[in-house]
Scaffold this active site. Sequence first.
Site, PDB file in Angstrom:
ATOM      1  CG  ASN A  62      -1.132  43.008 -10.571  1.00 26.01           C
ATOM      2  OD1 ASN A  62      -1.521  42.345 -11.021  1.00 26.01           O
ATOM      3  ND2 ASN A  62      -0.156  44.052 -11.324  1.00 26.01           N
TER       4      ASN A  62
ATOM      5  CG  ASP B 188      -2.520  44.898 -19.434  1.00 24.71           C
ATOM      6  OD1 ASP B 188      -2.675  45.635 -18.274  1.00 24.71           O
ATOM      7  OD2 ASP B 188      -1.290  45.115 -19.764  1.00 24.71           O
TER       8      ASP B 188
HETATM    9  C1  IPE Z   1      -0.400  41.768 -16.014  1.00 21.30           C
HETATM   10  O1  IPE Z   1      -0.937  43.101 -16.237  1.00 21.30           O
HETATM   11  C2  IPE Z   1      -1.222  41.308 -14.917  1.00 21.30           C
HETATM   12  C3  IPE Z   1      -2.699  40.988 -14.914  1.00 21.30           C
HETATM   13  C4  IPE Z   1      -3.387  41.299 -16.010  1.00 21.30           C
HETATM   14  C5  IPE Z   1      -3.299  40.461 -13.678  1.00 21.30           C
HETATM   15  P1  IPE Z   1       0.017  44.317 -15.615  1.00 21.30           P
HETATM   16  O2  IPE Z   1      -0.404  45.493 -15.940  1.00 21.30           O
HETATM   17  O3  IPE Z   1       0.261  43.940 -14.047  1.00 21.30           O
HETATM   18  O4  IPE Z   1       1.551  44.034 -16.438  1.00 21.30           O
HETATM   19  P2  IPE Z   1       2.653  45.003 -16.688  1.00 21.30           P
HETATM   20  O5  IPE Z   1       3.040  45.574 -15.526  1.00 21.30           O
HETATM   21  O6  IPE Z   1       2.103  45.710 -17.711  1.00 21.30           O
HETATM   22  O7  IPE Z   1       3.701  43.969 -17.265  1.00 21.30           O
HETATM   23  C1  IPE Z   2      -5.254  44.976 -15.809  1.00 19.92           C
HETATM   24  O1  IPE Z   2      -5.572  46.195 -16.014  1.00 19.92           O
HETATM   25  C2  IPE Z   2      -6.118  44.471 -14.509  1.00 19.92           C
HETATM   26  C3  IPE Z   2      -4.674  44.101 -13.305  1.00 19.92           C
HETATM   27  C4  IPE Z   2      -3.569  44.140 -13.513  1.00 19.92           C
HETATM   28  C5  IPE Z   2      -5.216  43.903 -12.020  1.00 19.92           C
HETATM   29  P1  IPE Z   2      -4.527  47.417 -15.580  1.00 19.92           P
HETATM   30  O2  IPE Z   2      -4.880  47.692 -14.339  1.00 19.92           O
HETATM   31  O3  IPE Z   2      -2.921  46.540 -15.683  1.00 19.92           O
HETATM   32  O4  IPE Z   2      -4.580  48.377 -16.657  1.00 19.92           O
HETATM   33  P2  IPE Z   2      -3.449  49.375 -17.302  1.00 19.92           P
HETATM   34  O5  IPE Z   2      -2.449  48.325 -17.894  1.00 19.92           O
HETATM   35  O6  IPE Z   2      -2.794  50.118 -16.212  1.00 19.92           O
HETATM   36  O7  IPE Z   2      -4.085  50.072 -18.095  1.00 19.92           O
HETATM   37 MG    MG Z   3      -1.528  46.658 -17.005  1.00 19.87          MG
END
Ligand code: IPE
Ligand code: IPE
Ligand code: MG
Length: 233
Positions: free
Chosen positions: A60, A12
């Site tokens: 997502n 993340d």
């Molecule tokens: C969790 O991260 C999903 C992945 C890393 C693929 P998110 O960024 O989607 O989760 P939330 O929305 O912060 O809970």
């Molecule tokens: C994790 O990084 C990757 C996926 C969830 C696909 P994020 O895209 O959630 O990055 P932040 O949380 O917005 O920084």
């Molecule tokens: Mg995220």
Amino acid sequence: MKIPRHVAIIMDGNGRWAKRRGLPRIKGHQRGAQVLHNTVKWSLELGIEYLTAYSFSTENWKRPKEEVEFLMNLFIQMVDREMELLKKERVRVKILGRKKGLPENVLKKWNEVEEKTCNFDRMTLIIAFNYGGRKEILDAVESIIGEVRNGKEVILTEEIFRRYLYLPDVPDPDLIIRTSGEMRLSNFLIWQSAYSELYFTKRLWPDFTKKDFLRAIESYSKRERRFGGLSDG
Ligand code: IPE
Ligand code: IPE
Ligand code: MG
């Protein structure tokens, strides 16, 4: 150091990493893919048997269309780009998630990478893609209902229920790492994480280094797992 057999990572912070640099979010995902490549190498060095990477959740899809499209294409690109490493290091790949809803070209790569690597036995790399823990449980329940309707007798124990999950032969994660400072599971491995050790770091995924990885393993190494029993000492 006690090496966990199965490490699972919630990668993340890609978006925040990019934002801080004034870059579009996809740049963070690109960089994140490189870090996953590195993590596979570190895991091989440590002798980790199973590495799971949360790459796209069933939630997502709520993101802007362009970002979702980019992540779909990144999955395809990654499979092509990493094939050499997978063959060289004998890494078997399994995709963990729901096939329903994914575009045709992604499904094709899903099958291709699993078929091409199915005989490799040094490490198993699990890519959680279009994965949601609650959906996985619902899908399992649905399969059971279907079998029962067809006249099969199903006695529900934890062991039997597990057979209906997406990857029944993969052991539960010993250690779950989440980067970027968020302290939640976000629907990751809901059944399987019941007794996992959790490790949170503020480091954003694109900045995650070998040192950070070793720190997480070291923390795991020092923990006493009791599984509801009493300690040995
Ligand atoms: C969790 O991260 C999903 C992945 C890393 C693929 P998110 O960024 O989607 O989760 P939330 O929305 O912060 O809970
Ligand atoms: C994790 O990084 C990757 C996926 C969830 C696909 P994020 O895209 O959630 O990055 P932040 O949380 O917005 O920084
Ligand atoms: Mg995220």
